[in-house]
Every structure is written in structure tokens, then in C-alpha cells.
Design a protein around this motif. Sequence first.
Motif, PDB file in Angstrom:
ATOM      1  N   SER A   1     -27.268 -16.323  47.637  1.00  0.00           N
ATOM      2  CA  SER A   1     -27.601 -17.452  46.756  1.00  0.00           C
ATOM      3  C   SER A   1     -27.358 -17.041  45.309  1.00  0.00           C
ATOM      4  CB  SER A   1     -29.052 -17.889  46.973  1.00  0.00           C
ATOM      5  OG  SER A   1     -29.939 -16.790  46.937  1.00  0.00           O
TER       6      SER A   1
ATOM      7  N   LEU B   1     -19.891 -21.115  43.725  1.00  0.00           N
ATOM      8  CA  LEU B   1     -20.006 -21.526  45.128  1.00  0.00           C
ATOM      9  C   LEU B   1     -18.630 -21.733  45.753  1.00  0.00           C
ATOM     10  CD1 LEU B   1     -21.636 -22.618  47.594  1.00  0.00           C
ATOM     11  CD2 LEU B   1     -21.521 -24.877  46.494  1.00  0.00           C
TER      12      LEU B   1
ATOM     13  N   SER C   1     -25.492 -23.786  45.173  1.00  0.00           N
ATOM     14  CA  SER C   1     -24.893 -22.456  45.293  1.00  0.00           C
ATOM     15  C   SER C   1     -25.642 -21.537  46.262  1.00  0.00           C
ATOM     16  CB  SER C   1     -24.802 -21.801  43.913  1.00  0.00           C
ATOM     17  OG  SER C   1     -26.061 -21.829  43.263  1.00  0.00           O
TER      18      SER C   1
ATOM     19  N   THR D   1     -17.163 -19.322  48.675  1.00  0.00           N
ATOM     20  CA  THR D   1     -16.861 -19.968  49.954  1.00  0.00           C
ATOM     21  C   THR D   1     -15.413 -19.700  50.354  1.00  0.00           C
ATOM     22  OG1 THR D   1     -18.482 -21.724  49.502  1.00  0.00           O
ATOM     23  CG2 THR D   1     -16.811 -22.172  51.183  1.00  0.00           C
TER      24      THR D   1
ATOM     25  N   GLU E   1     -22.359 -22.753  38.410  1.00  0.00           N
ATOM     26  CA  GLU E   1     -22.795 -22.360  39.754  1.00  0.00           C
ATOM     27  C   GLU E   1     -21.919 -22.997  40.829  1.00  0.00           C
ATOM     28  OE1 GLU E   1     -27.535 -21.413  38.964  1.00  0.00           O
ATOM     29  OE2 GLU E   1     -26.953 -23.338  39.839  1.00  0.00           O
ATOM     30  N   HIS E   2     -21.454 -24.216  40.573  1.00  0.00           N
ATOM     31  CA  HIS E   2     -20.551 -24.854  41.532  1.00  0.00           C
ATOM     32  C   HIS E   2     -19.234 -24.091  41.625  1.00  0.00           C
ATOM     33  CE1 HIS E   2     -18.971 -28.036  44.043  1.00  0.00           C
ATOM     34  NE2 HIS E   2     -17.905 -28.113  43.265  1.00  0.00           N
TER      35      HIS E   2
END
Length: 404
Positions: A379, A307, A331, A311, A303-304
Motif C-alpha cells: 500500500s 498504483l 493505491s 500494477t 498515488e494513482h
Amino acid sequence: MLDIKKIREDFPILKREVNGKPLVYLDNAATSQTPQQVIDAIVDYYQNYNANIHRGVHTLSQEATDKYEQARLKIQKHFNAAKSYEIIFTSGTTHSINLVANGFSSLIKKGDEVLVSAMEHHSNIVPWQMLCERTGAILKVIPMNQEGELRMDVFDDLLSDKTKLIFCNHISNALGTINPIEEIIEKAHKVGAAVLIDGAQAAPHLVADVQALDVDFYTCSAHKICGPTGVGMLYGKEEWLNKLPPYQGGGEMIAEVTFEKTTYADLPHKFEAGTPNICGGIAFGAALDYMNGVGFKEVAKYEHELLEYATQELLKIDGLKIYGTAKNKTSVISFNIEGIHPYDMGSILDKLGIAVRTGHHCAQPIMDFFKIPGTVRASFAFYNTREEVDVLIAGVLKAKSMLL
């Protein structure tokens, strides 16, 4: 390494289309999707042992009771509570918070102070305002900075011997910020204050060890963790749960009832009046089994990566601003494009099959802080893919071209 293709096969809804487009579900902070394994647990209950619990001597009742209490043990183990009866089944995080707030009405007096963080969900603001109105206690706010991080220097100044309760989310639903709850709990206990942590947004991404945290209350909802809606849990230290009066009266929470006097049941039943969401509790346990089978460390890492990629790609879009840029976040990406209302952006994305959340996300004070009406919130969960991020980026660009 997670096998994302295999994981996605567990979620039937991910195969559907919306408006003729493959569903790209990016509203996981509101509700995660449900794997077939949990759906099967729900069906199994209603097909094979649907009965009320704790009261019956017949076989179905005993089977349902065993399954329900096994789920409580799974939750205890997952959060590392010292005792199973420190886990209270509720209808969700909001119910849990109101249970504690109601109970503290008899423990708080006029002039006492309670602290709440500036980035709370409404469900962790309104019950404490109601508590202060009932008791004459004073509500004080731990502010945040422009990055969406709590001002811990101000928190230190707010703490005093008048501080009795502190409420903070583990992770912000609107910004994705992971708050320094270990520091908050440690400092709170030094002045004799109790701490309730809203773990609704944290539970899908990490495992909170309530004993290691030394937290007094911790709560979450199953529907954020691949479980069903309408069920959640409240963890409370035994000493605190014994101090709090029952939240509701009715069946199950009593030891003995006469017209002259009622005595209450021991924990956890003291706080579990009436017939509970039996199927929901059992499915909550099944959801934790599923999530732990996937692996929380692997989930957090993946999930990181999502993210960071999302981003990076979103920030390439001219006029786009991300709200919530804390160093330590999960996230969730809340953003706006200058000149475009978030509702309009969300509506066009939906036409493209992309599910995001728009508005203030039940965190209106955060939006007031940034002087905006709301945000578009994407999300991500462990079953999302980089390809879905690409679809989001393309959708945002298309919406921008249509609206500006």
C-alpha cells in the motif's frame, strides 16, 4: 507537482535501515508514517502545557483545552460537518463503530434488517453481529464480484422497509476498491435507513464532505493520516447523536450526578467519558494541517500514478495474480504468486528492507470469497517513490526465485 524529495525529508523514519537495507515502507494501509511537524506537536504538548482539559481554571488546563478544541474545529472543517459538536473524539475507527452499534441496541428490534458489505474490515462486521445477537435483528450481506466491486444490483434487491442500518467502507483496506457510497446513501435514505461509512482507508487519499454525502455517520483514525495511534473521530448527524444513549459512563460526559439520578452532558461530551487522548487529539489536528498543506488533489494524482506503475510492473511477473481489480480503486495492491504462501513472501521482503502486510488484513470474508489464505499487500502513500516500486519488484522476483 509534489516535491517528493522535500516531502520525504519531513519523515525521520524514512532515513532508517532495516536488515542493513534502506527502509521501503509499503504498509501505509495499516499505519502511515508521522512527519516531524506532527512529532513536534506531540513534544510541544508534553513539554509546555501538559494538563487535563475542560475542568481546570489554571493556565495549563486552559491552554490544553483550547488546543484540543481547536483540533476539533480543524476536523469539523476538514470533513465539512455542520457543527463542531457533531465531531466526537474516539480512540479510533473501531471505537467509533462500537459506539454507534451499542447505541442502536435501544433503537433496533427483532426482525429489523441491517446490511453490511462483503468487503468490510472485521471492525465493521463483528459489532453489527453483536448488535443482531442482542436485538434479534437480521444481518444481510451485500455481495461482491470477482473484480472486488459491490454487487449493486443485489443491494437494490436487499433494500426494503425492514432495512434500518447500512454499513460500508468508503475504501476497502484489503483490495483498494472505492465503493459507490453516494449511491448507497441515497438509496438507503429512500427506505428510511441510516448509513455508517467506515472512512479509515479513505481519509489518507481523499476528503469526504459529510454534508454533501448526506451520510449519517462517518469515521476514521488519525494513524492512517500521518497522525498518532490511539485517536480517531466519529462524525454523526446531530439528530442521530441525540437519539443514541451514551456509550460509556464517567467523568466529563455528565451534567449532574446524584445517587438518585444522573443527567448527561450535551454533545459532544455525552460520548467522551473520562480523560481523553489529549495529545493525540491535538496531533490529529496537526496531521490534518500537514496533509492539507501537501494537498489532497496532488496526493490523489501522484498515488494513482504509483498504483498504475506498480500494477503494470507486478503483472509482468509470471504466476502473479492481483486481487481487487475494480475500475475505481486507490493505491493498494493485494497479490499472490502461485505456489508461494504470502507469509513466506513477506518474510523475505522484510529481509530486503521492504515492509508489506501479509495475511487476511482483518478481512477474512474477502479471502474466503477468493478461496485463499491471505495476500501480500503493498500500500502506497504520497511519500513513496517509483524507485521504491522498483525495489519491491526486484524483491518479489528474488523471493520467487528462492521459494519456487
